[in-house]
Every structure is written in C-alpha cells, then in structure tokens.
Design a protein around this motif. Structure first.
Motif, PDB file in Angstrom:
ATOM      1  N   PRO A 105       0.793  -1.230   0.000  1.00 51.72           N
ATOM      2  CA  PRO A 105       0.000   0.000   0.000  1.00 51.72           C
ATOM      3  C   PRO A 105       0.828   1.284   0.000  1.00 51.72           C
ATOM      4  O   PRO A 105       0.543   2.205  -0.760  1.00 51.72           O
ATOM      5  CB  PRO A 105      -0.829  -0.110   1.278  1.00 51.72           C
ATOM      6  CG  PRO A 105      -0.937  -1.576   1.527  1.00 51.72           C
ATOM      7  CD  PRO A 105       0.370  -2.157   1.049  1.00 51.72           C
ATOM      8  N   ALA A 106       1.858   1.349   0.819  1.00 53.66           N
ATOM      9  CA  ALA A 106       2.663   2.578   0.887  1.00 53.66           C
ATOM     10  C   ALA A 106       3.455   2.803  -0.402  1.00 53.66           C
ATOM     11  O   ALA A 106       3.512   3.932  -0.915  1.00 53.66           O
ATOM     12  CB  ALA A 106       3.603   2.522   2.089  1.00 53.66           C
ATOM     13  N   GLY A 107       4.053   1.742  -0.941  1.00 56.51           N
ATOM     14  CA  GLY A 107       4.829   1.891  -2.174  1.00 56.51           C
ATOM     15  C   GLY A 107       3.970   2.287  -3.356  1.00 56.51           C
ATOM     16  O   GLY A 107       4.326   3.168  -4.146  1.00 56.51           O
ATOM     17  N   LEU A 108       2.797   1.649  -3.478  1.00 55.93           N
ATOM     18  CA  LEU A 108       1.910   1.976  -4.595  1.00 55.93           C
ATOM     19  C   LEU A 108       1.321   3.373  -4.440  1.00 55.93           C
ATOM     20  O   LEU A 108       1.195   4.114  -5.421  1.00 55.93           O
ATOM     21  CB  LEU A 108       0.811   0.928  -4.726  1.00 55.93           C
ATOM     22  CG  LEU A 108       1.302  -0.465  -5.120  1.00 55.93           C
ATOM     23  CD1 LEU A 108       0.134  -1.444  -5.156  1.00 55.93           C
ATOM     24  CD2 LEU A 108       2.017  -0.435  -6.464  1.00 55.93           C
ATOM     25  N   ALA A 109       0.980   3.766  -3.200  1.00 54.78           N
ATOM     26  CA  ALA A 109       0.468   5.121  -2.977  1.00 54.78           C
ATOM     27  C   ALA A 109       1.532   6.156  -3.326  1.00 54.78           C
ATOM     28  O   ALA A 109       1.229   7.198  -3.917  1.00 54.78           O
ATOM     29  CB  ALA A 109       0.015   5.279  -1.523  1.00 54.78           C
ATOM     30  N   ILE A 150       8.648   5.957 -13.368  1.00 52.76           N
ATOM     31  CA  ILE A 150       8.567   5.389 -12.019  1.00 52.76           C
ATOM     32  C   ILE A 150       8.575   3.866 -12.125  1.00 52.76           C
ATOM     33  O   ILE A 150       7.796   3.282 -12.860  1.00 52.76           O
ATOM     34  CB  ILE A 150       7.287   5.867 -11.305  1.00 52.76           C
ATOM     35  CG1 ILE A 150       7.271   7.393 -11.203  1.00 52.76           C
ATOM     36  CG2 ILE A 150       7.168   5.224  -9.924  1.00 52.76           C
ATOM     37  CD1 ILE A 150       5.935   7.965 -10.809  1.00 52.76           C
ATOM     38  N   LYS A 151       9.463   3.239 -11.391  1.00 49.26           N
ATOM     39  CA  LYS A 151       9.575   1.772 -11.364  1.00 49.26           C
ATOM     40  C   LYS A 151       9.283   1.289  -9.949  1.00 49.26           C
ATOM     41  O   LYS A 151       9.883   1.769  -8.999  1.00 49.26           O
ATOM     42  CB  LYS A 151      10.988   1.311 -11.767  1.00 49.26           C
ATOM     43  CG  LYS A 151      11.442   1.800 -13.117  1.00 49.26           C
ATOM     44  CD  LYS A 151      10.777   1.034 -14.205  1.00 49.26           C
ATOM     45  CE  LYS A 151      11.346   1.459 -15.547  1.00 49.26           C
ATOM     46  NZ  LYS A 151      10.622   0.908 -16.650  1.00 49.26           N
ATOM     47  N   LEU A 161      -7.461   6.090  -0.624  1.00 49.75           N
ATOM     48  CA  LEU A 161      -7.625   5.714  -2.033  1.00 49.75           C
ATOM     49  C   LEU A 161      -8.467   6.740  -2.788  1.00 49.75           C
ATOM     50  O   LEU A 161      -8.207   7.020  -3.963  1.00 49.75           O
ATOM     51  CB  LEU A 161      -8.243   4.325  -2.147  1.00 49.75           C
ATOM     52  CG  LEU A 161      -7.349   3.175  -1.676  1.00 49.75           C
ATOM     53  CD1 LEU A 161      -8.116   1.862  -1.685  1.00 49.75           C
ATOM     54  CD2 LEU A 161      -6.096   3.073  -2.527  1.00 49.75           C
ATOM     55  N   LYS A 162      -9.452   7.323  -2.120  1.00 49.87           N
ATOM     56  CA  LYS A 162     -10.237   8.397  -2.748  1.00 49.87           C
ATOM     57  C   LYS A 162      -9.354   9.601  -3.038  1.00 49.87           C
ATOM     58  O   LYS A 162      -9.439  10.204  -4.111  1.00 49.87           O
ATOM     59  CB  LYS A 162     -11.406   8.793  -1.849  1.00 49.87           C
ATOM     60  CG  LYS A 162     -12.512   7.769  -1.815  1.00 49.87           C
ATOM     61  CD  LYS A 162     -13.605   8.149  -0.816  1.00 49.87           C
ATOM     62  CE  LYS A 162     -14.603   7.018  -0.670  1.00 49.87           C
ATOM     63  NZ  LYS A 162     -15.596   7.283   0.384  1.00 49.87           N
TER      64      LYS A 162
END
Length: 102
Positions: free
Chosen positions: A9-13, A26-27, A63-64
């Motif tokens: 969650p933190a990395g994708l956010a 971005i990788k 997520l919103k």
C-alpha cells in the motif's frame, strides 16, 4: 527514473502520488509477482487460493484522495463484522465481532 522498493500500500500510494505530480519513469519493484487480473475468474474462483482483506475507512479515504477508489470499489464487498479464532480453537469457538466504519 524513480525507483520504489515495495509494491504494498505505501509503495503503490507513493508511485501514484509521484505520477500525479508529473514524475515519469517510475519503477516499482516487489519481491512477489504481480497479482492476477481481478477480472480473471480462473484466478479468483478457488477460495482456497486467496484470502480476503479488510479496507477500513481510513484506507478508503486515502484511495479516494489518490483518485483510485472507484477502481478498487468495483471489486469490494461491504463487511459488517467478522469472526476471529484463537490459535487452536475449534470451528465453533470463534468470537464474532460486529463493527461499522464511522
């Protein structure tokens, strides 16, 4: 190139936030393989091969804010409570917990 280690969650956010700020290249690297497409019934029809996760009010709000909740919500189901089992408990020894997000 911007490298993010960890696709949780933190990395994708972080990746989404950087992309919205105009970063390119971005990788995101994670030790696990990319999950199957959520629309693939062969991947998700066997309940022994996946587990359910809860996404509370704060996660939904985040997520919103990232503008991706609508993409996630179409795969979500509201949960009004859960049943927990202590290690070693039998199938009828669970404790039911009812809760609602505020």
């Amino acid at each position: 190139t911007t490298v993010i280690i960890g696709g949780g969650p933190a990395g994708l956010a972080t990746a989404i936030s950087l992309a919205k700020r105009g970063y390119t290249g971005i990788k995101v690297y994670d030790r696990l393989a990319e999950p199957p497409d959520p629309d693939d019934p062969t991947a998700w029809s066997d309940t022994a091969r996946f587990y359910l996760i809860g996404l509370g009010g704060r996660g939904q709000k985040a997520l919103k804010a990232l503008g991706v909740w609508d993409d996630v919500a179409r795969y979500a189901t509201p949960v009004r409570g859960r049943k927990d089992w202590a290690p070693g408990a039998g199938p009828d020894e669970g404790t039911e917990r009812l809760a609602t997000d505020k």
